[in-house]
Design a protein around this motif. Structure first.
Motif, mmCIF file in Angstrom:
data_model
loop_
_atom_site.group_PDB
_atom_site.id
_atom_site.type_symbol
_atom_site.label_atom_id
_atom_site.label_comp_id
_atom_site.label_asym_id
_atom_site.label_seq_id
_atom_site.Cartn_x
_atom_site.Cartn_y
_atom_site.Cartn_z
ATOM 1 N N TYR A 50 0.803 -1.039 0.056
ATOM 2 C CA TYR A 50 -0.087 -0.124 -0.143
ATOM 3 C C TYR A 50 0.934 1.391 0.017
ATOM 4 O O TYR A 50 0.715 2.216 -0.820
ATOM 5 N N ARG A 78 -9.320 -4.436 4.016
ATOM 6 C CA ARG A 78 -8.162 -3.585 4.022
ATOM 7 C C ARG A 78 -8.067 -2.949 2.348
ATOM 8 O O ARG A 78 -7.477 -1.889 2.268
ATOM 9 N N ALA A 138 -8.222 0.974 1.208
ATOM 10 C CA ALA A 138 -7.037 1.506 0.649
ATOM 11 C C ALA A 138 -7.615 2.266 -0.661
ATOM 12 O O ALA A 138 -7.124 3.190 -1.194
#
Length: 249
Positions: A190, A219, A223
């Motif tokens: 990320y 997640r 993101a």
């Protein structure tokens, strides 16, 4: 986690914390309707529990692109607990994803300087929050200074603020420094993706995001909701990534 929470509900059907825990478990499996129902049941049981509104916003609504609804829930959460740094940080992040940068900056400025809370307990969140708001406001050099000051506080390699600093470096043309952050962030795709996006390196940024698939829909969904990836949204590979992890299109 789900088994323990369901047992808690069996013992006390009016335990809001347990319903919220079940909601988190459903979200991690991408069962969005069941997750939302659990969070809304927690809110129905205790309308003064700010955590339930925050959980609904960041575990369900943000992933589905329902940013305006997430913002509404966070405003209720703040009314329920106006002194909570956790709630303020969550609200600021939703404001960033809503492109309401001036309001986000105002909330970031009110965070305690040493606040280590959601979304990154490993770092002084105020620096990350305010630095990102300044990026959105177009105050790029100021953003670099703020983010660099946060990193200088001694955050670990895996702290998200490093990725945002790389993004800021890329935006102001300091490509060499951005590349160093990408290299250091090898175990953290990320952070790499954020920095690479700031550099305008679309292909490498999306390749990094694709490495996040094993982390699951929660997640990945959080993101993909950040404004730093706005330049990638029309790319077919970005849209395909949502489908791979079971996120709504």
């Amino acid at each position: 986690m789900r088994a323990a929470a369901e047992k808690a509900i069996e013992l006390d059907p009016l335990l809001a914390e347990a319903h919220s825990a079940v909601g988190k478990a459903y979200a991690r499996d991408g069962q969005w309707a069941l997750s939302e129902a659990s969070f809304r049941r927690a809110i129905e049981i205790d309308r003064n529990r700010s955590e339930s509104y925050g959980d609904l916003a960041v575990y369900v609504l943000m992933q589905q692109g329902r940013i305006r609804e997430a913002l509404d829930e966070m405003r209720i959460a703040q009314k329920s607990d106006p002194l909570s740094a956790e709630v303020r940080s969550q609200l600021a992040n939703v404001l960033l994803s809503s492109h309401l940068y001036d309001e986000a900056a105002s909330e970031c400025e009110k965070l305690p300087e040493d606040c280590r809370c959601w979304p990154a307990p490993s770092e002084p969140v105020r620096y990350e929050c305010l630095g990102r708001a300044r990026l959105g406001q177009g105050r790029l050099r100021e953003a670099v200074e703020i983010l660099a000051a946060g990193v200088a506080k001694g955050v670990p390699i895996g702290a998200p603020i490093r990725g945002y600093l790389g993004y800021a470096y890329g935006r102001v043309g300091r490509r060499g420094e951005a590349e160093k952050i990408v290299e250091l962030a090898a175990p953290f795709p990320y952070h790499q993706a954020v920095a690479l996006t700031g550099m305008g390196d679309r292909d490498r940024a999306i390749a990094a995001l694709e490495k996040m698939v094993p982390t699951g829909p929660v997640r990945v969904g959080l993101a993909l909701a950040v404004p730093e990836f706005d330049t990638l949204r029309n790319d077919s590979r970005f849209k395909a990534l949502r489908k791979v992890v079971g996120l709504p299109q």
